[in-house]
Design a protein around this motif. Structure first.
Motif, PDB file in Angstrom:
ATOM      1  N   ILE A  18      89.311  47.198  62.654  1.00  0.00           N
ATOM      2  CA  ILE A  18      90.420  48.087  63.011  1.00  0.00           C
ATOM      3  C   ILE A  18      91.512  48.023  61.944  1.00  0.00           C
ATOM      4  CG2 ILE A  18      92.339  48.402  64.630  1.00  0.00           C
ATOM      5  CD1 ILE A  18      90.401  47.584  66.861  1.00  0.00           C
ATOM      6  N   MET A  19      91.856  46.815  61.514  1.00  0.00           N
ATOM      7  CA  MET A  19      92.952  46.661  60.553  1.00  0.00           C
ATOM      8  C   MET A  19      92.603  47.220  59.179  1.00  0.00           C
ATOM      9  SD  MET A  19      94.586  43.009  61.667  1.00  0.00           S
ATOM     10  CE  MET A  19      93.032  42.274  62.156  1.00  0.00           C
ATOM     11  N   VAL A  20      91.383  46.927  58.689  1.00  0.00           N
ATOM     12  CA  VAL A  20      91.020  47.468  57.373  1.00  0.00           C
ATOM     13  C   VAL A  20      90.867  48.983  57.448  1.00  0.00           C
ATOM     14  CG1 VAL A  20      89.985  45.316  56.590  1.00  0.00           C
ATOM     15  CG2 VAL A  20      88.532  47.032  57.705  1.00  0.00           C
ATOM     16  N   GLY A  21      90.463  49.480  58.621  1.00  0.00           N
ATOM     17  CA  GLY A  21      90.387  50.929  58.793  1.00  0.00           C
ATOM     18  C   GLY A  21      91.761  51.575  58.749  1.00  0.00           C
ATOM     19  N   LEU A  22      92.741  50.927  59.378  1.00  0.00           N
ATOM     20  CA  LEU A  22      94.110  51.450  59.341  1.00  0.00           C
ATOM     21  C   LEU A  22      94.663  51.442  57.919  1.00  0.00           C
ATOM     22  CD1 LEU A  22      95.625  49.791  62.538  1.00  0.00           C
ATOM     23  CD2 LEU A  22      95.180  52.227  62.185  1.00  0.00           C
ATOM     24  N   LEU A  23      94.406  50.364  57.185  1.00  0.00           N
ATOM     25  CA  LEU A  23      94.892  50.283  55.804  1.00  0.00           C
ATOM     26  C   LEU A  23      94.250  51.368  54.945  1.00  0.00           C
ATOM     27  CD1 LEU A  23      94.904  46.415  55.312  1.00  0.00           C
ATOM     28  CD2 LEU A  23      96.912  47.905  55.351  1.00  0.00           C
ATOM     29  N   ALA A  24      92.949  51.603  55.158  1.00  0.00           N
ATOM     30  CA  ALA A  24      92.269  52.646  54.384  1.00  0.00           C
ATOM     31  C   ALA A  24      92.788  54.032  54.761  1.00  0.00           C
ATOM     32  CB  ALA A  24      90.755  52.563  54.613  1.00  0.00           C
ATOM     33  N   ALA A  25      93.007  54.264  56.058  1.00  0.00           N
ATOM     34  CA  ALA A  25      93.509  55.571  56.503  1.00  0.00           C
ATOM     35  C   ALA A  25      94.932  55.816  56.016  1.00  0.00           C
ATOM     36  CB  ALA A  25      93.452  55.658  58.025  1.00  0.00           C
ATOM     37  N   GLY A  26      95.651  54.741  55.756  1.00  0.00           N
ATOM     38  CA  GLY A  26      97.035  54.896  55.300  1.00  0.00           C
ATOM     39  C   GLY A  26      97.150  55.542  53.935  1.00  0.00           C
ATOM     40  N   ILE A  27      96.121  55.400  53.104  1.00  0.00           N
ATOM     41  CA  ILE A  27      96.200  55.971  51.750  1.00  0.00           C
ATOM     42  C   ILE A  27      96.229  57.496  51.780  1.00  0.00           C
ATOM     43  CG2 ILE A  27      95.168  56.016  49.462  1.00  0.00           C
ATOM     44  CD1 ILE A  27      96.319  53.291  50.388  1.00  0.00           C
ATOM     45  N   PRO A  28      95.243  58.171  52.405  1.00  0.00           N
ATOM     46  CA  PRO A  28      95.343  59.640  52.467  1.00  0.00           C
ATOM     47  C   PRO A  28      96.551  60.112  53.274  1.00  0.00           C
ATOM     48  CG  PRO A  28      93.508  58.849  53.814  1.00  0.00           C
ATOM     49  CD  PRO A  28      93.975  57.690  52.993  1.00  0.00           C
ATOM     50  N   ALA A  29      96.943  59.338  54.293  1.00  0.00           N
ATOM     51  CA  ALA A  29      98.127  59.718  55.064  1.00  0.00           C
ATOM     52  C   ALA A  29      99.363  59.711  54.178  1.00  0.00           C
ATOM     53  CB  ALA A  29      98.315  58.766  56.248  1.00  0.00           C
ATOM     54  N   ARG A  35     102.564  58.546  41.322  1.00  0.00           N
ATOM     55  CA  ARG A  35     101.365  59.178  41.868  1.00  0.00           C
ATOM     56  C   ARG A  35     100.103  58.439  41.432  1.00  0.00           C
ATOM     57  NH1 ARG A  35     101.889  65.808  41.961  1.00  0.00           N
ATOM     58  NH2 ARG A  35     103.952  65.905  42.928  1.00  0.00           N
ATOM     59  N   MET A  36     100.084  57.969  40.209  1.00  0.00           N
ATOM     60  CA  MET A  36      98.903  57.265  39.702  1.00  0.00           C
ATOM     61  C   MET A  36      98.672  55.942  40.431  1.00  0.00           C
ATOM     62  SD  MET A  36      97.353  59.123  37.503  1.00  0.00           S
ATOM     63  CE  MET A  36      97.781  60.415  38.707  1.00  0.00           C
ATOM     64  N   LEU A  37      99.734  55.374  40.993  1.00  0.00           N
ATOM     65  CA  LEU A  37      99.586  54.134  41.746  1.00  0.00           C
ATOM     66  C   LEU A  37      98.678  54.331  42.955  1.00  0.00           C
ATOM     67  CD1 LEU A  37     100.482  51.177  41.991  1.00  0.00           C
ATOM     68  CD2 LEU A  37     102.431  51.966  43.357  1.00  0.00           C
ATOM     69  N   THR A  38      98.559  55.571  43.421  1.00  0.00           N
ATOM     70  CA  THR A  38      97.672  55.869  44.545  1.00  0.00           C
ATOM     71  C   THR A  38      96.247  55.431  44.262  1.00  0.00           C
ATOM     72  OG1 THR A  38      99.039  57.755  45.187  1.00  0.00           O
ATOM     73  CG2 THR A  38      96.797  57.705  46.040  1.00  0.00           C
ATOM     74  N   PHE A  39      95.798  55.569  43.010  1.00  0.00           N
ATOM     75  CA  PHE A  39      94.428  55.192  42.674  1.00  0.00           C
ATOM     76  C   PHE A  39      94.243  53.677  42.754  1.00  0.00           C
ATOM     77  CE2 PHE A  39      95.006  59.339  40.635  1.00  0.00           C
ATOM     78  CZ  PHE A  39      93.878  60.005  41.098  1.00  0.00           C
ATOM     79  N   VAL A  40      95.261  52.928  42.392  1.00  0.00           N
ATOM     80  CA  VAL A  40      95.194  51.469  42.539  1.00  0.00           C
ATOM     81  C   VAL A  40      95.112  51.103  44.009  1.00  0.00           C
ATOM     82  CG1 VAL A  40      96.392  49.298  42.099  1.00  0.00           C
ATOM     83  CG2 VAL A  40      96.477  51.135  40.403  1.00  0.00           C
ATOM     84  N   LEU A  41      95.968  51.711  44.834  1.00  0.00           N
ATOM     85  CA  LEU A  41      95.957  51.456  46.262  1.00  0.00           C
ATOM     86  C   LEU A  41      94.623  51.849  46.894  1.00  0.00           C
ATOM     87  CD1 LEU A  41      99.537  52.756  47.087  1.00  0.00           C
ATOM     88  CD2 LEU A  41      98.756  50.418  47.348  1.00  0.00           C
ATOM     89  N   THR A  42      94.048  52.955  46.420  1.00  0.00           N
ATOM     90  CA  THR A  42      92.758  53.397  46.947  1.00  0.00           C
ATOM     91  C   THR A  42      91.666  52.388  46.642  1.00  0.00           C
ATOM     92  OG1 THR A  42      93.390  55.727  46.711  1.00  0.00           O
ATOM     93  CG2 THR A  42      91.029  55.241  46.872  1.00  0.00           C
ATOM     94  N   ALA A  43      91.634  51.883  45.422  1.00  0.00           N
ATOM     95  CA  ALA A  43      90.627  50.896  45.047  1.00  0.00           C
ATOM     96  C   ALA A  43      90.758  49.638  45.899  1.00  0.00           C
ATOM     97  CB  ALA A  43      90.755  50.552  43.564  1.00  0.00           C
TER      98      ALA A  43
END
Length: 302
Positions: free
Chosen positions: A90-101, A63-71
Motif C-alpha cells: 500500500i505504501m509503495v503504491g501510494l509513493l508511486a502514485a504520487g509522482i503522476p499526481a 521538472r527534470m527532477l521528476t525523472f529522478v523521483l520516478t526512478a
C-alpha cells in the motif's frame, strides 16, 4: 529484499523533501512560468530553446527532477511489492502514485498561471508523501505493533491534526504574500497579516498540544520511542517558530523562507513518526534503538 527497501525508503523520503525545496526555489526566484506551458516547456518544444535564462533553467531543472523521483518510486515499488506484505505494498503504491499526481498538479499550476490554491495543493501533496515515506521506513523490518486506543493516542491524533492545520494555513500565508512565483501571478486576496496571525495562533496550539503529549507520556510511563519522537517534534516546532518570526519581521528574505520550507518537511516527517510511535508503541525489547526503527533482531518478520 529488506536490505534494498530501507535505502530506497530513505531515498523516497529525501527526494520528496528535496522536491519541496526545489519547488520553493522556483517560486521564490520568480521562475514559476520559466516554462510557460505544460507538458511542453514552450508551445513547440518540451525543452527550452536557445540560451537559457535563469528562470527557464530553474523551472526546467525542477521538472527534470521528476525523472529522478520516478526512478526512485519505481525501484521502491518493485522492492516493496516483492516483500509480499500488504502494508508495504500500500505504501509503495501510494509513493508511486504520487509522482503522476504531482506532475498533473504541477501542470495545472502552470496552466492556471500559478493559481495560489493549486500551488498550495502541490506543496501539500509533497508533504503528505514525506509522511508516507516515514511510515514505510518504520515498517521495513516488520509490521508495526497493533494500535492502542487510549487518551494518549487521542492526544497524539489531535497533535497530528494540529500539525497539518499549521502546514495548510502556512501555504495560505504564502499564497497571500509577495512570493507568487511570477510578478503577474494572482494572490489569494486574503489579508496577509490576518492569515499570518491565524497561522501563529495555530502554531501556539500545536506547541501546546505537543507539550501536553510529552508530559502525558512521562506520567503514564513506557513508550520510550514515543517520548523521543515528541522531544524531536518539540525542538522542530521551536526552531520553526523562530525562523517564521524572523522571516516575517525581516520582510520574508528568500533564504529564510527556504529554511522554513525545509522545516515544514521536517514537521510532516516527525509528526508522522510521533503519531505512529504513540499509537503503535514498540515492545521494551526494542528500546535500545534511539530512532524507534526496529532492527532485524527485534522486529517481527512477515
Amino acid at each position: 529484499m529488506t536490505s534494498w527497501l530501507r535505502p530506497l525508503a530513505w531515498a523516497s523520503l529525501i527526494s520528496n523533501a528535496g522536491l519541496i525545496l526545489t519547488g520553493g526555489a522556483v517560486r521564490l526566484t520568480g521562475s514559476g512560468l520559466g516554462c510557460p506551458t505544460w507538458p511542453r516547456c514552450t508551445e513547440d518544444s518540451y525543452v527550452p530553446r536557445g540560451a537559457l535564462d535563469v528562470h527557464e533553467a530553474i523551472e526546467f531543472g525542477n521538472r527534470m527532477l521528476t525523472f529522478v523521483l520516478t526512478a526512485i518510486a519505481i525501484a521502491t515499488l518493485v522492492a516493496g511489492w516483492r516483500t509480499g506484505r500488504r502494508d508495504i505494498r500500500i505504501m509503495v503504491g501510494l509513493l508511486a502514485a504520487g509522482i503522476p499526481a504531482q506532475a498533473l498538479i504541477g501542470g495545472i499550476t502552470v496552466l492556471t498561471d500559478l493559481n495560489p490554491w493549486v500551488v498550495s495543493l502541490h506543496l501539500l501533496c509533497s508533504l503528505a508523501l514525506v509522511g508516507v515515506a516515514v511510515r514505510l521506513l518504520l515498517s521495513v523490518d516488520g509490521p508495526l505493533p497493533e494500535p492502542r486506543e487510549d487518551h494518549t493516542t487521542r492526544l497524539a491524533w489531535g497533535t497530528f491534526a494540529a500539525a497539518w492545520a499549521v502546514l495548510y494555513v502556512g501555504t495560505v500565508v504564502t499564497g497571500s504574500g509577495p512570493h507568487a512565483g511570477d510578478a503577474d501571478s494572482v494572490r489569494t486576496g486574503l489579508n496577509p497579516d490576518a492569515v499570518s496571525q491565524l497561522h501563529a495562533d495555530l502554531v501556539f496550539l500545536f506547541i501546546g498540544l505537543t507539550l501536553g503529549l510529552f508530559m502525558l507520556l512521562r506520567v503514564v510511563g513506557g513508550r520510550e520511542h514515543a517520548r523521543r519522537a515528541v522531544s524531536v517534534l518539540l525542538g522542530i516546532e521551536v526552531a520553526q517558530g523562530v525562523v517564521g518570526y524572523v522571516q516575517y519581521a525581516t520582510g520574508l528574505p528568500i533564504g529564510l523562507v527556504e529554511v522554513h520550507l525545509l522545516g515544514a518537511a521536517a514537521v510532516s516527517a516527525v509528526a508522522t513518526w510521533t503519531l505512529l510511535r504513540v499509537r503503535r508503541p514498540l515492545p521494551v525489547s526494542a528500546a535500545g534503538d534511539p530512532s524507534g526503527i526496529p532492527s532485524r533482531s527485534t522486529s517481527t518478520q512477515s
